[in-house]
Design an enzyme around this catalytic site. Structure first.
Site: not given
Ligand code: UD1
Length: 421
Positions: A22-23, A116, A121, A305, A397
């Site tokens: 998925k990711n 979410c 986010r 995850d 999902r």
């Molecule tokens: C995250 C997980 C990833 C997982 C995915 C699906 C981490 C680092 N990332 O990726 O391994 O496969 O969920 O569930 O474990 N953040 C900010 N500002 C930004 C973007 C992110 O502060 O612009 C913070 C977020 O609030 C969070 C962290 O950075 O605390 C990780 O975010 P990010 O890696 O971007 O999340 P995903 O891409 O969803």
């Protein structure tokens, strides 16, 4: 309302194939937009996040089909740079489309991502990177607009190795002629898979899997046919169900190297896990020991995850395990239901301590996010009696035919339609 009925306990046996990731596939679906031609993606999981991502592509003007695990995206028609709020809200990772829109249309307007169930986010790291590449950004209470008529490659240092921001910059930079370097990039396996996909499109991308990714973009990306990597969290979920229940399983089409942090913890707890080139053979015969301590960190650390999955496992071990969640703030939402099942869990701020109990009992529970839904289902499969899960659209999902696949390895699960009172 659809409900999942789970009849425990379960003794697992047989073999099962892991679904496509998925990711990995979601950013690839977005990246298809930079190629004004045809992108074919194979091994795509039939999950609602993929359907919702494809709906976003349809909304902006792509022609899309999805059959038999193969997604075909034709983005040769003109593309709209606007994604309406209703489409954005459907998937958690919808901001991943913005890099592709900026590349293709030189602008985008999307709704604010908001929060979410697992936490806020924020997208500031994505926007800082777009700005560094020359975009102008305008943020209102409801929308984010970004214009990039004269984008230019450069070095970008991320202040945190955000997966989404790394992917967004890789996609955008793949369409910019010249060299972009992402420093402090995320190192997740899905980033490597995106690198291979973008390379097949004609960009020159290297370094994924390390903290520095170098991208030499192309202004004429080509049609491509690409096979998506296996889903490491799906693999981890089978291991979790086995660790909660018992029996033995062969998990095919998985890449164990992508989830070593989880496998090593389960082995430390006493699971018997053999790694082969194309499969994992795992067996749980007696009780596991739960005296482990994990902290979620970016890859190659312990994945956020997988911490909900581990929480279900620890509930049924001998000992006390500690889980500290460092990535998202609301990821212990399954604890309430596990406690009602008889688990001994205490939460203090971002740390959960889990003292194992002899057995869990069946309850009716409500899923609060994707991975906690799978973790609760795994715990319920082990509990003697009939459990019920509501809000199972969260499981849909990210898991293809969850009930059917677990039935095929020994679980008894059915989905029933319940008329709301
Ligand atoms: C995250 C997980 C990833 C997982 C995915 C699906 C981490 C680092 N990332 O990726 O391994 O496969 O969920 O569930 O474990 N953040 C900010 N500002 C930004 C973007 C992110 O502060 O612009 C913070 C977020 O609030 C969070 C962290 O950075 O605390 C990780 O975010 P990010 O890696 O971007 O999340 P995903 O891409 O969803």
């Amino acid at each position: 309302m659809e409900v999942m009925k789970i009849y425990g306990p379960t003794r697992f046996s047989g073999s099962v194939d892991v679904q496509g990731s998925k990711n990995a596939v979601l950013p690839m679906i977005a990246a298809a937009v930079i190629n004004a031609g045809v992108t074919v993606l194979r091994n795509c999981p039939d999950i609602s996040d993929v359907h919702d991502a494809l709906d976003i592509l349809k909304t902006i003007g792509c022609d899309v089909s999805f059959t038999g695990g193969v997604v075909r995206i034709d983005s040769s028609a003109p593309i709209s740079s606007y994604i309406p709020e209703c489409a954005m809200r459907r998937i958690r990772a919808s901001f991943i489309f913005t890099g592709a829109l900026l590349a293709r249309c030189k602008e985008f307007t999307v709704s604010q991502p908001g929060g979410c169930n697992i936490g806020l986010r924020p997208v500031d790291i994505h926007l800082e990177a777009f700005k560094k590449l020359g975009a102008n950004i305008c943020i209102s209470a409801s929308e984010i607009t970004c214009k990039g008529a004269s984008l230019a490659p450069c070095d970008i240092t991320l202040r945190f190795p955000s997966v989404g921001a790394t992917e967004n910059v890789m996609i955008l930079a793949s369409s910019l002629k010249g060299t972009t370097r992402i420093i402090n990039a995320a190192r997740e396996p899905e980033i490597e898979d995106l690198q291979y996909m973008l390379t097949s499109m004609g960009a020159k991308v290297s370094g994924a899997g390390s903290s520095v990714i170098v991208i030499n973009g192309t202004d004429s990306p080509v049609n491509l046919d690409y096979t998506v990597m296996p889903d490491r969290v799906d693999t981890a979920t089978y291991l979790t169900a086995l660790a909660c229940g018992g029996g033995s399983l062969t998990i095919n089409k998985s890449n164990a190297k992508h989830l070593l942090s989880y496998i090593n913890i389960l082995k430390k707890c006493g699971m018997d896990i053999e790694l082969h080139d194309d499969c994992i053979k795992a067996c749980k015969s007696g009780r596991l020991h739960g005296n482990v301590s994990v902290t979620t960190t970016p890859y190659p650390g312990f994945a956020t995850d997988m911490q909900s999955l581990l929480m279900s496992v620890l509930c049924l071990t001998d000992g006390i395990g500690l889980i500290k969640e460092n990535i998202f703030e609301n990821r212990f939402c399954l604890a309430d239901t596990l406690i009602r099942m008889g688990a001994d869990i205490r939460i203090y701020r971002r740390t959960a301590s889990v003292r194992g109990v002899r057995a869990l009992k069946p309850v009716c529970g409500c899923v609060c996010d994707l991975r906690s839904g799978a973790a609760l289902a795994a715990a319920m499969m082990s509990a003697e009696g009939i459990s019920e899960l509501t809000n199972i659209h969260y499981i849909d999902r990210g898991y293809e035919d969850f009930a059917g696949k677990y039935q095929s390895i020994g679980a008894k699960i059915e989905r029933i339609e319940r008329i709301d009172a």
